[in-house]
Each structure stands twice: as C-alpha cells, then as structure tokens.
Design an enzyme around this catalytic site. Structure first.
Site, short mmCIF file in Angstrom:
data_model
loop_
_atom_site.label_atom_id
_atom_site.label_comp_id
_atom_site.label_asym_id
_atom_site.label_seq_id
_atom_site.Cartn_x
_atom_site.Cartn_y
_atom_site.Cartn_z
N GLU A 216 4.43 87.42 -36.53
CA GLU A 216 3.48 88.34 -35.88
C GLU A 216 2.38 87.46 -35.33
OE1 GLU A 216 0.44 89.81 -34.92
OE2 GLU A 216 0.01 90.56 -36.92
N CYS A 250 -5.57 90.78 -34.17
CA CYS A 250 -4.46 90.36 -33.31
C CYS A 250 -4.15 91.39 -32.24
CB CYS A 250 -3.21 90.08 -34.15
SG CYS A 250 -2.59 91.50 -35.08
#
Length: 475
Positions: A216, A250
């Site tokens: 990720e 993120c």
C-alpha cells in the site's frame, strides 16, 4: 545484529503453526478479541504516545483515525470469520462429473507467518487493520513499526507482549537496518505500507525468497471538481481531508483539478472552510504538527520551489499568526495555484497540508492529465452530473474512488482497499483481506467408479477419445 533474532522469532512462529495446525474459528476470534481489548484498554496511552511523537496531535484524531478505525475492522472480521472459513463449492468440468459424484471445492488455509511493516502516519491503524485479515485467516504475525514514531512503536511492542505470546504475534523495533533485515525474511506473506520508493526495496528483498507481497504505497491522489459541484460542500470536504493529520495521509487529496471559471469560487470556499475549522492554527488542539524536522523542511522546500517557479501561493491562516515562532512544526493549509509539472510539489507525493490547484477548461483535459501520470491510490470526484462522473471514473484508473467526498472509501469494510501500479498491489479489508492472507487451495474429488469416460483418457487411446476431442476442438 538484528538478523539472527528475527530468524529465531520467525522459526518459533512457524514451528508453532505447524505443531498446532490451522486455528479453529474460536481461536481466531479469541485473537481478534485480544487485539480489540488492548486497543480499548490502552486508548489514552496511544493518544499520549502519538502526541509525543508528532509534537502536537489531537487526541480526538488519534481516537477515531487510529483506535476506533482499528477496532472496526477487527470486529468485522470477528463477526464474519466463521462464514469466511467455509469451504467454497465449485462446479465440476464437465458438469456431468458432478452429477456422478465428483466434487470441486476451495478450502482456505492459513499461509503461515505474515510480516507487517507499518508506517508512521497512522501507526496503530495501519498495524491493526491488516492484522484483522491476517488473524482471521489463521496466521501468525511479526510486526515492524516505524522508527519515525518511537514512542508509539515501543507502546505497540508492550501492548502485544501483554496479550500475545511471541509465537503468536511479535513486534520488533529498530531503524532502517532492522527494516531491511525484516523485509528479507522468508515470510509466507509480507504487508508493507509506506512510500513507493521504499516499497520497491521491500518488493526486491521479498523477491529473493519469492514472498508474496501486499503493498500500500500511496501516490498523488487527484480531486476532480465538476461544474455541477456544490463548491461550498466540496471545498469543506476537500479541506477537511487535507488538514486531517495535517495531510499526512496516503489517501489525502494531493492536488485539485477545477474548472477554470470556478477556480476563484474554490479558493474562497476553501478559505471559509478552514476558517470555520481552525480559527487559530497555532493554538488549535485539533491541528496536527508535521512529524519531523526533515518532513517540515521538505514541505517548506516544496513551497519555496513553487513560489520561485511562478505559482501563486495562498496561505490560509485565519488568525494571521506567525507560525515561524512555535514549539511545534505546524504549517497552515496552503493552496498552490497554477502549478506546473516542473515544480517538486507536482512530482512527489505531498504528504502535508499543501494543496496544488490546477485549472481545466474541459473535463477531458482533467482526465488526460491524470492518465499522463502514475495511477493513484485514490481518486475523488465532486458533482451531480452522473454522465460526467462516469466519464471520469471510466476514463481513469486508480486504487479506489470516493464520490462527493475524499478518503472515505477506505472506511468501507465491504470494499477491498489497495493500490494499482506504483500505488501498490494486493488488497485487504473485510472478506477480501481474509482471502488475501489465505491460501485458497483448490481440491477436486474424482468419482469412485472407473467408468468408460475416465478409462478412455488412458492409453491405448481409441475411438471414444477421438470422438470427444472432435466435439471439443471446434468453434
């Protein structure tokens, strides 16, 4: 040297897994409950540790973005794991074999020992959220938290040690050398959350042992504001996502693409929204500091570079405070208007409260701009024009999408979460996380009787097989 100790823990977990076999549903639920228990019991310790590590971080932000958002996935896994563990029945090929007693099925088997490398921005959530799937799938885990948040990493080590034997879950702390050794271990699966540049090193190290990875990695997640958008709502939600954790997310909106004729409306609405949320940046208990001096300097360099190269800088500082004189590293939300691709802020993931805003004349221009760059982890569209919405969604590729908000798709446990290309690979959350961390073993049970259709598959081959092949090899 960190290597021998890490290998010792890995072998201990692997031996325990082989000795005990796949855990029952009850054992998996117990492990998930123990995770929930330490989060509930240590909530205030978590809030204090993260405030220490960041210098200034709202306990409320930690409570919902690290603690509650970890408990949710764990409870979801706990409540569904019995169903997820059930054998999946599949049709046989050809189907006639099924009528004669043959069976095709998939059984979910634990992979074994899963490594989890978690980042500094949401160190608790991005440890426990993947653990929900890891534990539901029946695995054991080794965890390497970030050295950037040392107080939280040490707390995580204490929390897990208080609830788990090292053969079930172990936490190892340390700097880059420990991280490098950790990513080189022969795990049965490895989960990494962090920067794309580091992700490349992790994947390269994992490849030496052919370890499957879930990465990720983030990236530059764009916001497309359609002409039909309610600008006040859009700006409020975008700026909320950009200021949450000071943009150190993120999935934070990384840049905005807005219609040229509505750009002034967005700037005005953004100022209004920030003023309502943060009348004071310097003194607000809800505004998070930048995590380290290095990251603060990086963001200041982005601003200086953009200013030098001709961007218009709009600092949204409702109290007109001098943020240069402060005990922490707060940066006011700042719009960077008319950025160009030569600017650093448009080349690298921002990971801070700076928001570039580009104008477009036709929505296809926005789509083309997105497609000319790396595929992002998230994409956000604001507007009520369904045809335009679908044009943007169908014309771009991203890890996930939220429509008329930002970030929120990550909170949906029934949706897989993950990136694509430079934004990552693999998914977790909910049932998809259980599947990601399970070995989905295909099993075929042949019929008992040695009937003619099976005998014809053995030499000497004859007319029966020739007839069968003639039926199969045709248009």
């Amino acid at each position: 040297m960190p290597g021998p100790r890490l290998i010792e823990i890995l072998l201990k977990q692997r031996e325990a897994q082989l000795k005990d076999g796949a855990p029952t549903a009850e054992q998996r639920i117990d492990r998930l409950n123990r995770c929930i228990g330490v989060l509930v019991d240590r909530r205030h310790d978590i809030e204090a540790a993260l405030s220490t590590d960041f210098g200034a971080r709202s306990p409320t932000v930690t409570a919902f973005a690290d603690v509650a958002s970890s408990i949710g996935p764990l409870k979801h896994a706990r409540d569904h794991v019995r169903h997820w563990m059930k054998t999946e029945r599949r049709r046989t090929t050809p189907r006639i074999l099924g009528f004669l007693g043959a069976r095709a099925e998939i059984r979910h088997q634990p992979k074994g020992v899963v490594g989890v490398i978690s980042p500094w921005n949401f160190p608790v959530n991005l440890t426990f959220a993947p653990l929900a799937g890891v534990l539901a799938a029946g695995n054991r885990a080794m965890i390497k938290p970030s050295e950037t948040t040392p107080a939280t990493s040490e707390l995580l080590k204490q929390m897990f040690a208080s609830a788990f034997d090292e053969s079930e879950i172990a936490v190892v702390t340390g700097g880059p050398e420990v991280g490098q050794a950790f990513s080189s271990l022969p795990f049965d699966h490895l989960v990494f959350t962090g920067a794309t540049a580091i992700g490349r090193h992790v994947m390269r190290a994992a490849a030496e042992n052919l370890v499957p990875v879930t990465l990720e990695l983030g990236g530059k997640s764009p916001v497309v504001i359609g002409r039909s958008a309610d600008m006040s709502v859009a700006a409020a939600r975008i700026m909320n996502g950009k200021t949450l954790n000071a943009g150190q997310i993120c999935l934070a909106p990384d840049y905005v693409l807005a219609p040229a004729d509505r750009l002034p409306d967005f700037v005005a609405a953004a100022k209004t929204s920030v003023g309502q949320m943060f009348p004071s940046i310097r003194e607000s208990p809800d505004y998070t500091a930048i995590v380290t001096d290095r990251h603060y300097a990086r963001l200041m360099d982005y601003l200086d570079d953009a200013r030098t190269k001709g961007a218009e800088i709009v600092e949204i500082n409702p109290g007109a405070e001098d943020l240069r004189q402060q005990p922490h590293r707060r940066i006011a939300p700042t719009l960077i208007l008319n950025p160009t691709d030569e600017m650093k802020v448009m080349q690298e993931e921002v990971f801070g409260p700076l928001l570039p805003v580009k104008a477009y004349h036709d929505v296809q221009d926005a789509i083309d701009y997105i497609n000319a760059h790396d595929r992002p982890l998230g994409l956000y569209y604001f507007g009520s024009d369904t045809a335009e919405r679908d044009r943007v969604l169908d014309g771009t590729t991203s890890g996930g999408v939220t429509v008329n908000d930002v970030v929120m798709h990550v909170a949906q446990e029934e949706l897989p979460f993950g990136g694509i290309g430079p934004a990552g690979m693999g998914v977790y959350h909910g049932h998809d996380g259980f599947r990601e961390f399970s070995h989905r073993k295909s099993i075929y049970h042949q019929i008992k009787w040695d009937l003619a259709p099976l005998r014809m598959l053995r030499p000497p081959y004859g007319a029966g097989l020739a007839k069968y092949l003639g039926m199969q090899i045709k248009r």
